[in-house]
Write a protein that holds these residues in place. Structure first.
Motif, PDB file in Angstrom:
ATOM      1  N   GLY A   1     -13.717   3.868  -5.626  1.00 32.26           N
ATOM      2  CA  GLY A   1     -13.677   4.544  -6.895  1.00 32.26           C
ATOM      3  C   GLY A   1     -12.110   4.357  -7.674  1.00 32.26           C
ATOM      4  N   TYR A   2     -11.225   3.794  -6.969  1.00 31.51           N
ATOM      5  CA  TYR A   2     -10.056   3.972  -7.397  1.00 31.51           C
ATOM      6  C   TYR A   2      -9.655   2.487  -8.550  1.00 31.51           C
ATOM      7  N   PRO A   3      -8.869   2.061  -9.560  1.00 33.38           N
ATOM      8  CA  PRO A   3      -8.339   0.581  -9.568  1.00 33.38           C
ATOM      9  C   PRO A   3      -7.830   0.401  -8.509  1.00 33.38           C
ATOM     10  N   GLY A   4      -8.140  -1.026  -7.666  1.00 35.86           N
ATOM     11  CA  GLY A   4      -7.871  -1.865  -7.043  1.00 35.86           C
ATOM     12  C   GLY A   4      -6.422  -2.194  -7.407  1.00 35.86           C
ATOM     13  N   ILE A   5      -6.248  -2.856  -6.459  1.00 26.51           N
ATOM     14  CA  ILE A   5      -4.471  -3.366  -6.350  1.00 26.51           C
ATOM     15  C   ILE A   5      -4.649  -4.949  -6.122  1.00 26.51           C
ATOM     16  N   LYS A   6      -4.926  -5.525  -7.356  1.00 24.81           N
ATOM     17  CA  LYS A   6      -5.171  -7.040  -7.126  1.00 24.81           C
ATOM     18  C   LYS A   6      -4.138  -7.545  -7.012  1.00 24.81           C
ATOM     19  N   LEU A   7      -4.535  -9.082  -5.912  1.00 22.18           N
ATOM     20  CA  LEU A   7      -3.213 -10.059  -5.187  1.00 22.18           C
ATOM     21  C   LEU A   7      -3.366 -10.953  -5.465  1.00 22.18           C
ATOM     22  N   LYS A   8      -2.763 -12.185  -4.870  1.00 23.31           N
ATOM     23  CA  LYS A   8      -3.716 -13.269  -4.407  1.00 23.31           C
ATOM     24  C   LYS A   8      -3.253 -13.454  -3.215  1.00 23.31           C
ATOM     25  N   ALA A   9      -3.906 -14.056  -2.711  1.00 23.18           N
ATOM     26  CA  ALA A   9      -4.095 -13.629  -1.335  1.00 23.18           C
ATOM     27  C   ALA A   9      -3.852 -15.344  -0.051  1.00 23.18           C
TER      28      ALA A   9
END
Ligand code: ZN
Ligand code: ZN
Length: 117
Positions: free
Chosen positions: A27-35
């Motif tokens: 329900g909150y903005p996600g933490i966007k990363l390259k994995a």
């Protein structure tokens, strides 16, 4: 009702925010990363809720796998030399929007978080 603490993270190298309001986790903005794990690379969204092990990804990652995270903006490796005291995997290092630093375990499902305030 418990008070929800969310982390606002950004890149320690380029300062770009990792928060993605268009992709919500818990329900909150996600933490966007390259994995990256082995030869699989994909975008992941970690939950910004402190203590939540939830994450979403565009590719399927094996459970409990250790990923290497990098910045989707400048591609710098975020993995630190520090290891997780709970599972021994490497930890990734992030900057908090209010100036502190945080380390997050790179093993999916571990979610050991250290705040360096
Ligand atoms: Zn960056
Ligand atoms: Zn761990």
């Amino acid at each position: 009702m418990n008070k929800t603490v969310t982390l606002q993270l950004k890149c320690i190298y380029c300062g770009e925010s990792f928060m993605d309001p268009s992709h919500k986790v818990d329900g909150y903005p996600g933490i966007k990363l390259k994995a990256r794990t082995g030869d699989i690379t994909g975008i992941v969204w970690l939950s910004s809720v402190l203590g939540s092990p939830k994450f979403e990804s565009e590719v399927e990652f094996t459970k409990k796998v250790v990923a290497r995270f990098s910045c989707p903006n400048c591609s710098a490796e975020l993995t630190s030399t520090q290891t997780c005291d709970m599972c021994g995997a490497l930890m990734a290092r992030f900057k908090l929007s209010d100036g502190g630093k945080v380390r997050v375990c790179c093993r999916s499902g571990c979610k050991n978080v250290w705040l360096e305030l």
